[in-house]
Scaffold this motif. Structure first.
Motif, PDB file in Angstrom:
ATOM      1  N   TYR A 296      21.672  38.293  51.515  1.00 47.94           N
ATOM      2  CA  TYR A 296      21.748  39.255  50.316  1.00 47.94           C
ATOM      3  C   TYR A 296      21.489  40.744  50.729  1.00 47.94           C
ATOM      4  O   TYR A 296      20.353  41.022  51.304  1.00 47.94           O
ATOM      5  N   GLY A 297      22.403  41.619  50.515  1.00 46.36           N
ATOM      6  CA  GLY A 297      22.083  43.045  50.711  1.00 46.36           C
ATOM      7  C   GLY A 297      22.421  43.241  52.108  1.00 46.36           C
ATOM      8  O   GLY A 297      22.327  44.614  52.662  1.00 46.36           O
ATOM      9  N   ALA A 298      22.949  42.439  52.817  1.00 47.40           N
ATOM     10  CA  ALA A 298      23.323  42.517  54.454  1.00 47.40           C
ATOM     11  C   ALA A 298      24.411  43.305  54.812  1.00 47.40           C
ATOM     12  O   ALA A 298      25.527  43.169  54.051  1.00 47.40           O
ATOM     13  N   ASP A 299      24.489  44.241  55.773  1.00 56.54           N
ATOM     14  CA  ASP A 299      25.850  44.729  56.565  1.00 56.54           C
ATOM     15  C   ASP A 299      26.012  43.490  57.312  1.00 56.54           C
ATOM     16  O   ASP A 299      25.483  43.347  58.575  1.00 56.54           O
ATOM     17  N   PHE A 300      27.305  42.922  57.401  1.00 58.47           N
ATOM     18  CA  PHE A 300      27.968  41.711  58.196  1.00 58.47           C
ATOM     19  C   PHE A 300      28.960  42.221  59.031  1.00 58.47           C
ATOM     20  O   PHE A 300      29.928  42.671  58.418  1.00 58.47           O
ATOM     21  N   LEU A 301      28.975  42.023  60.151  1.00 61.52           N
ATOM     22  CA  LEU A 301      30.289  42.224  61.011  1.00 61.52           C
ATOM     23  C   LEU A 301      30.643  40.901  61.396  1.00 61.52           C
ATOM     24  O   LEU A 301      30.036  39.872  61.956  1.00 61.52           O
ATOM     25  N   ASP A 302      31.908  40.625  61.152  1.00 59.29           N
ATOM     26  CA  ASP A 302      32.701  39.400  61.549  1.00 59.29           C
ATOM     27  C   ASP A 302      33.578  39.939  62.708  1.00 59.29           C
ATOM     28  O   ASP A 302      34.489  40.344  62.362  1.00 59.29           O
ATOM     29  N   LEU A 303      33.068  39.513  63.928  1.00 59.72           N
ATOM     30  CA  LEU A 303      33.660  40.309  65.232  1.00 59.72           C
ATOM     31  C   LEU A 303      35.075  39.798  65.500  1.00 59.72           C
ATOM     32  O   LEU A 303      35.944  40.675  65.827  1.00 59.72           O
ATOM     33  N   PHE A 304      35.452  38.448  65.276  1.00 59.01           N
ATOM     34  CA  PHE A 304      36.507  37.947  65.699  1.00 59.01           C
ATOM     35  C   PHE A 304      36.839  37.100  64.374  1.00 59.01           C
ATOM     36  O   PHE A 304      36.775  35.763  64.294  1.00 59.01           O
ATOM     37  N   CYS A 305      37.390  37.880  63.581  1.00 55.95           N
ATOM     38  CA  CYS A 305      37.339  37.254  62.179  1.00 55.95           C
ATOM     39  C   CYS A 305      38.568  36.036  61.994  1.00 55.95           C
ATOM     40  O   CYS A 305      38.294  35.556  60.799  1.00 55.95           O
ATOM     41  N   GLY A 306      39.436  35.946  62.603  1.00 55.53           N
ATOM     42  CA  GLY A 306      40.714  35.064  62.286  1.00 55.53           C
ATOM     43  C   GLY A 306      40.885  35.108  60.989  1.00 55.53           C
ATOM     44  O   GLY A 306      41.445  36.340  60.232  1.00 55.53           O
ATOM     45  N   THR A 307      40.921  34.117  60.065  1.00 57.48           N
ATOM     46  CA  THR A 307      41.215  34.219  58.643  1.00 57.48           C
ATOM     47  C   THR A 307      40.411  34.971  57.684  1.00 57.48           C
ATOM     48  O   THR A 307      40.521  35.032  56.417  1.00 57.48           O
ATOM     49  N   GLY A 308      39.022  35.223  58.316  1.00 56.81           N
ATOM     50  CA  GLY A 308      37.908  35.980  57.274  1.00 56.81           C
ATOM     51  C   GLY A 308      37.195  35.103  56.815  1.00 56.81           C
ATOM     52  O   GLY A 308      36.217  35.570  55.647  1.00 56.81           O
ATOM     53  N   ALA A 309      37.159  33.659  56.725  1.00 60.30           N
ATOM     54  CA  ALA A 309      36.390  32.923  56.204  1.00 60.30           C
ATOM     55  C   ALA A 309      35.077  33.084  56.348  1.00 60.30           C
ATOM     56  O   ALA A 309      34.010  33.107  55.278  1.00 60.30           O
ATOM     57  N   MET A 310      34.576  33.370  57.341  1.00 63.46           N
ATOM     58  CA  MET A 310      33.181  33.842  57.650  1.00 63.46           C
ATOM     59  C   MET A 310      32.580  34.935  56.825  1.00 63.46           C
ATOM     60  O   MET A 310      31.555  34.795  56.165  1.00 63.46           O
ATOM     61  N   GLY A 311      33.410  36.038  57.028  1.00 64.57           N
ATOM     62  CA  GLY A 311      32.883  37.290  56.245  1.00 64.57           C
ATOM     63  C   GLY A 311      33.130  37.184  54.612  1.00 64.57           C
ATOM     64  O   GLY A 311      32.396  37.540  54.024  1.00 64.57           O
ATOM     65  N   ILE A 312      34.127  36.332  54.323  1.00 61.45           N
ATOM     66  CA  ILE A 312      34.347  36.483  53.050  1.00 61.45           C
ATOM     67  C   ILE A 312      33.128  35.447  52.280  1.00 61.45           C
ATOM     68  O   ILE A 312      32.658  35.516  51.230  1.00 61.45           O
ATOM     69  N   GLU A 313      32.799  34.413  53.056  1.00 62.97           N
ATOM     70  CA  GLU A 313      31.478  33.535  52.732  1.00 62.97           C
ATOM     71  C   GLU A 313      30.332  34.374  52.735  1.00 62.97           C
ATOM     72  O   GLU A 313      29.447  34.220  51.736  1.00 62.97           O
ATOM     73  N   ALA A 314      30.338  35.659  53.557  1.00 62.18           N
ATOM     74  CA  ALA A 314      29.283  36.345  53.425  1.00 62.18           C
ATOM     75  C   ALA A 314      29.282  37.046  52.244  1.00 62.18           C
ATOM     76  O   ALA A 314      28.007  37.497  51.586  1.00 62.18           O
ATOM     77  N   LEU A 315      30.174  37.785  51.901  1.00 64.33           N
ATOM     78  CA  LEU A 315      30.330  38.357  50.477  1.00 64.33           C
ATOM     79  C   LEU A 315      29.857  37.729  49.284  1.00 64.33           C
ATOM     80  O   LEU A 315      29.568  38.073  48.312  1.00 64.33           O
ATOM     81  N   SER A 316      30.671  36.223  49.509  1.00 60.14           N
ATOM     82  CA  SER A 316      30.549  35.409  48.364  1.00 60.14           C
ATOM     83  C   SER A 316      29.111  35.026  48.151  1.00 60.14           C
ATOM     84  O   SER A 316      28.653  34.704  46.914  1.00 60.14           O
ATOM     85  N   ARG A 317      28.213  35.302  49.081  1.00 63.05           N
ATOM     86  CA  ARG A 317      26.838  34.767  48.915  1.00 63.05           C
ATOM     87  C   ARG A 317      25.829  36.048  48.910  1.00 63.05           C
ATOM     88  O   ARG A 317      24.631  36.200  49.093  1.00 63.05           O
ATOM     89  N   GLY A 318      26.374  37.384  48.812  1.00 62.02           N
ATOM     90  CA  GLY A 318      25.723  38.457  48.382  1.00 62.02           C
ATOM     91  C   GLY A 318      25.314  39.515  49.484  1.00 62.02           C
ATOM     92  O   GLY A 318      24.802  40.282  49.384  1.00 62.02           O
ATOM     93  N   ALA A 319      26.350  39.311  50.534  1.00 59.18           N
ATOM     94  CA  ALA A 319      26.097  40.546  51.719  1.00 59.18           C
ATOM     95  C   ALA A 319      26.617  41.868  50.977  1.00 59.18           C
ATOM     96  O   ALA A 319      27.353  41.718  49.935  1.00 59.18           O
ATOM     97  N   LYS A 320      26.089  43.089  51.172  1.00 60.07           N
ATOM     98  CA  LYS A 320      26.430  44.336  50.885  1.00 60.07           C
ATOM     99  C   LYS A 320      27.823  44.706  51.363  1.00 60.07           C
ATOM    100  O   LYS A 320      28.602  45.323  50.411  1.00 60.07           O
TER     101      LYS A 320
END
Length: 177
Positions: free
Chosen positions: A41-65
């Motif tokens: 929650y509130g984190a800045d997240f880097l999805d370095l090899f993002c592919g479909t974006g699932a990991m980064g979207i999951e991070a946003l879904s769970r409150g990443a800044k």
């Protein structure tokens, strides 16, 4: 492939055709975000090899800044954009089309969490780990997804945990000597 928690929970993502790309399983992603629940929650997240974006979207879904999605493959970014549009993601994100090492060498931002999921049969994960120290906040977390155990040391990072989910290994690092 679907988002497993948070605001977009249950939403199905567009994936790749064929077997060339190997997205992180829902089980591994859910386990990772259960581990990160106190810091996402509130984190800045880097999805370095993002592919479909699932990991980064999951991070946003769970409150990443914010999430920075990066991939060198333009086809991956096309799928990523389809997923962001499909879910109507409104949270802060940016999309970069760079090779991971160049992005890390030029990074002008520090991240609280960096997720590294390179193609398995390459040395890109270790190369990225060697460059990541200047891109992570002092109390940040770096996660390497791999198929084989990480058997090395990286100057400036301390390995502090490893988890195995099927054929996926998640190795956790923090700054240190």
């Amino acid at each position: 492939m679907r988002i497993v928690g948070g605001k977009y929970k249950g939403r199905v993502l567009v994936g790749f055709d064929g077997e060339k790309i190997r997205p992180t399983s829902d089980m591994a992603r859910e386990s990772l975000f259960n581990i990160l629940q106190g810091v996402i929650y509130g984190a800045d997240f880097l999805d370095l090899f993002c592919g479909t974006g699932a990991m980064g979207i999951e991070a946003l879904s769970r409150g990443a800044k914010s999430v920075t999605f990066n991939d060198a493959d333009k086809n991956s970014l096309i799928i990523l954009k389809k997923n962001l549009e499909k879910l109507k993601v409104e949270e802060a994100y940016e999309i970069k089309n760079n090779d991971a090492i160049s992005l890390l060498k030029r990074a002008d931002k520090k991240y609280d969490i960096i997720y590294i999921d390179p193609p398995y049969k390459t040395d890109l994960g270790v190369s990225a780990l060697k460059e990541v120290v200047n891109s992570i906040t002092d109390d940040g977390i770096v996660i390497l997804e791999s198929e084989t155990p990480f058997n090395s040391t990286v100057e400036g990072l301390i390995e502090y945990d490893t988890r195995k989910y099927g054929r996926v290994r998640l190795t956790f690092f923090r700054k240190g000597e």
